[in-house]
Design an enzyme around this catalytic site. Structure first.
Site, PDB file in Angstrom:
ATOM      1  N   CYS A 139       0.838  -1.206   0.000  1.00 26.50           N
ATOM      2  CA  CYS A 139       0.000   0.000   0.000  1.00 26.50           C
ATOM      3  C   CYS A 139       0.868   1.249   0.000  1.00 26.50           C
ATOM      4  CB  CYS A 139      -0.945  -0.003   1.206  1.00 26.50           C
ATOM      5  SG  CYS A 139      -2.054   1.426   1.247  1.00 26.50           S
ATOM      6  N   CYS A 142      -0.576   4.092   2.091  1.00 26.40           N
ATOM      7  CA  CYS A 142      -0.397   3.897   3.536  1.00 26.40           C
ATOM      8  C   CYS A 142       1.034   4.204   3.968  1.00 26.40           C
ATOM      9  CB  CYS A 142      -0.713   2.453   3.932  1.00 26.40           C
ATOM     10  SG  CYS A 142      -2.261   1.811   3.299  1.00 26.40           S
ATOM     11  N   ASP A 143       2.015   3.732   3.185  1.00 26.79           N
ATOM     12  CA  ASP A 143       3.396   3.696   3.670  1.00 26.79           C
ATOM     13  C   ASP A 143       4.377   4.566   2.898  1.00 26.79           C
ATOM     14  OD1 ASP A 143       2.590   1.813   5.574  1.00 26.79           O
ATOM     15  OD2 ASP A 143       2.881   0.152   4.176  1.00 26.79           O
TER      16      ASP A 143
END
Length: 315
Positions: A139, A142-143
């Protein structure tokens, strides 16, 4: 003990990620006596995510497993009956709904909330699994923040990969995009964005041979499938964007779904095509796939289930 538990349930929640736990919190507070079966991966995908910095209310961030434990405690505090077990079969052809747990325990339920999520597709390399959460991610949204100013690799050739490569290019110093064939599957406009971005280097006809690093990603060895030449890319992040698979197989005979298996819900609701069955989180969301949107849809599912029971006179 399991065999002493009631076999008929007012509100059954299948799955235990942000969607499932949020549904449980709302259902329990509405006195729907929810019973949750946590599934194969209690806590969902966030349990393999180290730092969560984009969920509202955590100014210093929080570890994924810790956050899911907090949600679990909150759901339990209001009376959710949280159980280990996997839904292995369902029968939504009549009412009440029938659900089999672990291939042996048969339950009936007035309402069922499906929050089984989706599983990221991986390449299958041992090093990918070993370094998951230590430089390996599925992701970018997300990261990606953790790799600001660094060099990273992204694997994939579809719209999601192209979109995430462009997203990473806004944060990172350099993005290597690994494409197995001599062309992408992504739409023309997404391909143009990738190819026009000076920070993205597309490596065509290339596959990942190995992810290098003892405790964190230090480099990625790639191989050209035409020349069989290998080279090591010095990077700190490795992102896999080859798709997700919704955990929906047992529901598909009864519930409308798209060609990828994502369950279809009535727009603006968590309602499926079967009365009393609701879907929330990543099992029905192929667009956003974020913890906060999953939690929001879990709230919707519980509220929809409560209204359904009220209309039946059961609540």
């Amino acid at each position: 003990m399991e065999n002493t538990t009631p076999k008929h349930i007012k509100c059954l929640i299948i799955g235990s990620g942000p969607a499932g736990y949020t549904a449980a919190i709302y259902a329990a507070r509405a006195n729907m006596q929810p019973v949750m079966y946590q599934g194969l991966q209690p806590g969902g995908q966030l349990t393999i995510t180290n730092d969560v910095e984009n969920f509202p209310g955590y100014p210093d961030g929080i570890m994924g497993p810790e956050m899911m434990e907090d949600l679990k405690k909150q759901a339990a505090r209001f009376g959710t009956d949280i159980r280990y077990g996997i839904a292995t079969a369902v029968d939504f052809s009549g009412h009440p709904h029938r659900v089999t747990i672990d291939e042996q325990l048969e339950l009936t339920a007035d309402t069922v909330i499906i929050a089984t999520g989706a599983s990221a597709k991986w390449l299958g390399l041992p090093s990918e699994q070993r370094l998951n959460g230590s430089g390996v991610s599925a992701c970018a949204v997300c990261d990606g923040f953790f790799y600001r100013g660094k060099d990273v690799v992204i694997v994939g050739a579809g719209d999601t990969a192209a979109e995430e490569a462009t997203y990473l290019a806004n944060l990172c110093n350099k993005v290597y995009m690994i494409v197995r064939k001599g062309e992408m599957r992504a739409s023309k406009i997404m391909q143009k964005r990738v190819l026009d971005n000076p920070k993205i280097e597309v490596l065509w006809n290339t596959v990942t041979d190995e992810i290098l690093g003892e405790h964190a990603v230090e480099a990625v060895r790639v191989k050209n499938v035409l020349t069989h030449e290998t080279r090591d890319l010095a990077v700190e992040g490795f992102f896999v964007a080859i798709g997700h698979e919704p955990n929906s197989k047992i529901f598909q005979p009864y519930l409308h779904h798209d060609e990828q298996g994502y369950l279809k819900t009535l727009p603006g609701t968590a309602k499926t095509n079967v009365d009393g069955v609701f879907a929330c989180g990543d099992v029905q969301d192929y667009t956003y796939r974020q913890a906060v949107t999953a939690a929001g849809s879990g709230c919707m599912a519980a509220l929809d289930a409560e209204r359904y029971l009220a209309a039946l006179g059961d609540h």
